[in-house]
Scaffold this motif. Structure first.
Motif, PDB file in Angstrom:
ATOM      1  N   VAL A   7      49.215  55.509  75.743  1.00  0.00           N
ATOM      2  CA  VAL A   7      48.006  54.977  75.852  1.00  0.00           C
ATOM      3  C   VAL A   7      47.908  54.205  77.184  1.00  0.00           C
ATOM      4  CG1 VAL A   7      48.949  52.891  74.814  1.00  0.00           C
ATOM      5  CG2 VAL A   7      46.491  53.286  74.733  1.00  0.00           C
ATOM      6  N   VAL A   8      46.631  54.395  77.921  1.00  0.00           N
ATOM      7  CA  VAL A   8      46.701  53.742  79.375  1.00  0.00           C
ATOM      8  C   VAL A   8      45.485  52.498  79.330  1.00  0.00           C
ATOM      9  CG1 VAL A   8      45.888  53.925  81.856  1.00  0.00           C
ATOM     10  CG2 VAL A   8      47.309  55.577  80.462  1.00  0.00           C
ATOM     11  N   ILE A   9      46.091  51.353  79.080  1.00  0.00           N
ATOM     12  CA  ILE A   9      45.087  50.429  78.966  1.00  0.00           C
ATOM     13  C   ILE A   9      44.946  49.465  80.268  1.00  0.00           C
ATOM     14  CG2 ILE A   9      44.710  47.677  77.476  1.00  0.00           C
ATOM     15  CD1 ILE A   9      46.807  49.212  75.470  1.00  0.00           C
ATOM     16  N   GLY A  10      43.514  49.102  80.397  1.00  0.00           N
ATOM     17  CA  GLY A  10      43.239  48.597  81.485  1.00  0.00           C
ATOM     18  C   GLY A  10      42.084  47.294  81.388  1.00  0.00           C
ATOM     19  N   ALA A  11      41.883  46.590  82.165  1.00  0.00           N
ATOM     20  CA  ALA A  11      40.876  45.492  82.222  1.00  0.00           C
ATOM     21  C   ALA A  11      39.709  45.953  83.010  1.00  0.00           C
ATOM     22  CB  ALA A  11      41.435  44.162  82.799  1.00  0.00           C
ATOM     23  N   ASN A  12      39.868  46.928  83.884  1.00  0.00           N
ATOM     24  CA  ASN A  12      38.734  47.471  84.825  1.00  0.00           C
ATOM     25  C   ASN A  12      38.555  48.668  84.068  1.00  0.00           C
ATOM     26  OD1 ASN A  12      37.574  48.820  86.991  1.00  0.00           O
ATOM     27  ND2 ASN A  12      37.581  46.635  88.084  1.00  0.00           N
ATOM     28  N   ALA A  13      37.439  49.020  84.000  1.00  0.00           N
ATOM     29  CA  ALA A  13      37.128  50.581  83.369  1.00  0.00           C
ATOM     30  C   ALA A  13      37.205  51.529  84.630  1.00  0.00           C
ATOM     31  CB  ALA A  13      35.586  50.719  82.679  1.00  0.00           C
ATOM     32  N   THR A  31      34.106  57.534  78.703  1.00  0.00           N
ATOM     33  CA  THR A  31      33.119  56.477  78.831  1.00  0.00           C
ATOM     34  C   THR A  31      33.606  55.263  79.398  1.00  0.00           C
ATOM     35  OG1 THR A  31      33.882  55.503  76.353  1.00  0.00           O
ATOM     36  CG2 THR A  31      32.454  57.547  76.498  1.00  0.00           C
ATOM     37  N   PRO A  32      32.671  54.289  79.504  1.00  0.00           N
ATOM     38  CA  PRO A  32      33.320  53.031  80.082  1.00  0.00           C
ATOM     39  C   PRO A  32      34.537  52.366  79.079  1.00  0.00           C
ATOM     40  CG  PRO A  32      30.859  52.988  80.145  1.00  0.00           C
ATOM     41  CD  PRO A  32      31.531  54.253  79.304  1.00  0.00           C
ATOM     42  N   GLY A  37      42.579  62.258  78.506  1.00  0.00           N
ATOM     43  CA  GLY A  37      42.767  62.998  79.292  1.00  0.00           C
ATOM     44  C   GLY A  37      44.178  64.014  78.865  1.00  0.00           C
ATOM     45  N   ARG A  38      44.379  65.099  79.567  1.00  0.00           N
ATOM     46  CA  ARG A  38      45.503  65.760  79.043  1.00  0.00           C
ATOM     47  C   ARG A  38      46.377  66.243  80.341  1.00  0.00           C
ATOM     48  NH1 ARG A  38      41.091  68.478  76.606  1.00  0.00           N
ATOM     49  NH2 ARG A  38      41.431  68.302  74.270  1.00  0.00           N
ATOM     50  N   LEU A  39      47.729  66.203  80.272  1.00  0.00           N
ATOM     51  CA  LEU A  39      48.649  66.708  81.257  1.00  0.00           C
ATOM     52  C   LEU A  39      49.660  67.518  80.609  1.00  0.00           C
ATOM     53  CD1 LEU A  39      49.756  66.221  84.165  1.00  0.00           C
ATOM     54  CD2 LEU A  39      50.866  64.200  83.249  1.00  0.00           C
ATOM     55  N   THR A  40      49.840  68.663  81.161  1.00  0.00           N
ATOM     56  CA  THR A  40      50.684  69.599  80.960  1.00  0.00           C
ATOM     57  C   THR A  40      52.030  69.475  81.439  1.00  0.00           C
ATOM     58  OG1 THR A  40      48.887  71.246  80.245  1.00  0.00           O
ATOM     59  CG2 THR A  40      51.149  72.006  80.437  1.00  0.00           C
ATOM     60  N   GLY A  51      42.915  56.536  77.172  1.00  0.00           N
ATOM     61  CA  GLY A  51      42.310  55.295  78.323  1.00  0.00           C
ATOM     62  C   GLY A  51      41.546  54.202  77.230  1.00  0.00           C
ATOM     63  N   ILE A  52      42.114  53.119  77.368  1.00  0.00           N
ATOM     64  CA  ILE A  52      41.267  52.074  76.650  1.00  0.00           C
ATOM     65  C   ILE A  52      40.729  50.729  77.677  1.00  0.00           C
ATOM     66  CG2 ILE A  52      41.331  50.406  74.633  1.00  0.00           C
ATOM     67  CD1 ILE A  52      43.450  52.303  73.523  1.00  0.00           C
ATOM     68  N   THR A  53      39.678  50.479  77.754  1.00  0.00           N
ATOM     69  CA  THR A  53      39.086  49.406  78.204  1.00  0.00           C
ATOM     70  C   THR A  53      39.215  48.115  77.529  1.00  0.00           C
ATOM     71  OG1 THR A  53      37.877  50.918  79.838  1.00  0.00           O
ATOM     72  CG2 THR A  53      37.429  48.548  80.216  1.00  0.00           C
ATOM     73  N   LEU A  54      40.013  46.932  78.367  1.00  0.00           N
ATOM     74  CA  LEU A  54      39.810  45.704  77.505  1.00  0.00           C
ATOM     75  C   LEU A  54      38.493  45.038  77.930  1.00  0.00           C
ATOM     76  CD1 LEU A  54      43.441  44.874  77.888  1.00  0.00           C
ATOM     77  CD2 LEU A  54      42.442  45.744  76.004  1.00  0.00           C
ATOM     78  N   HIS A  55      38.155  44.178  76.940  1.00  0.00           N
ATOM     79  CA  HIS A  55      36.894  43.280  77.298  1.00  0.00           C
ATOM     80  C   HIS A  55      37.365  42.009  76.968  1.00  0.00           C
ATOM     81  CE1 HIS A  55      34.413  46.553  78.532  1.00  0.00           C
ATOM     82  NE2 HIS A  55      34.675  47.449  77.277  1.00  0.00           N
TER      83      HIS A  55
END
Length: 160
Positions: A7-13, A31-32, A37-40, A51-55
């Motif tokens: 999981v990639v979590i960020g405050a800025n989309a 989406t915002p 994503g995929r990484l082989t 990727g999850i954006t925090l609000h």
């Protein structure tokens, strides 16, 4: 083929999206609020990057579902944005103390910016042995991969 989930979590989309684009082979969904994503890594391992954006106004994430399933997490914030830092602090605490998940906290720096330790003087973060802190450039593939390698190093250390 095995699939690992990170999981990639960020405050800025926008920053989170650019980091995932720099890291992934393919961004399958954007989406915002959510990205995928995929990484082989090789013919035996594929990483799914969520990727999850925090609000500030949003409620807490469903950590019981998320925390038990992921290999680890990357938490992004902008070094120049104190509000971004304040928003990710509870997430870092949740991941490292309640789930003992390997976490890399990555502070995004613009190329012309230098780190200022003042951000951490009042109410900084405390990382457990399951956490690391680093700086990164969300637009640079090499920088994004160094963050991922730091997370993988943590995971390997935990398995020893």
């Amino acid at each position: 083929m095995r699939i690992g989930e990170i999981v990639v979590i960020g405050a800025n989309a926008n920053e989170k999206q650019r980091f995932l684009a720099a890291l992934s082979d393919e961004l399958a969904l954007t989406t915002p609020d959510f990205s995928f994503g995929r990484l082989t890594i090789n013919n035996q391992l594929l990483l799914h990057l969520y990727g999850i954006t925090l609000h500030p106004e949003a409620g807490p994430l469903a950590w019981d579902l998320l925390g038990a399933k992921i290999l680890g997490g990357i938490v992004l914030f902008s070094w120049q944005d104190l509000a971004s830092f304040e928003l990710v602090k509870p997430v870092i605490d949740q991941l490292t103390t309640h789930f003992r998940t390997a976490v890399v906290v990555a502070a995004h720096l613009d190329k012309e910016s230098m780190p200022d330790s003042e951000l951490f003087r009042n109410g900084g973060i405390t990382l457990t042995p399951d956490g690391r802190f680093t700086f990164c450039d969300v637009d640079d593939s090499e920088s994004a991969r160094r963050v991922l390698l730091s997370l993988i190093d943590l995971l390997i250390e935990r398995s020893d």
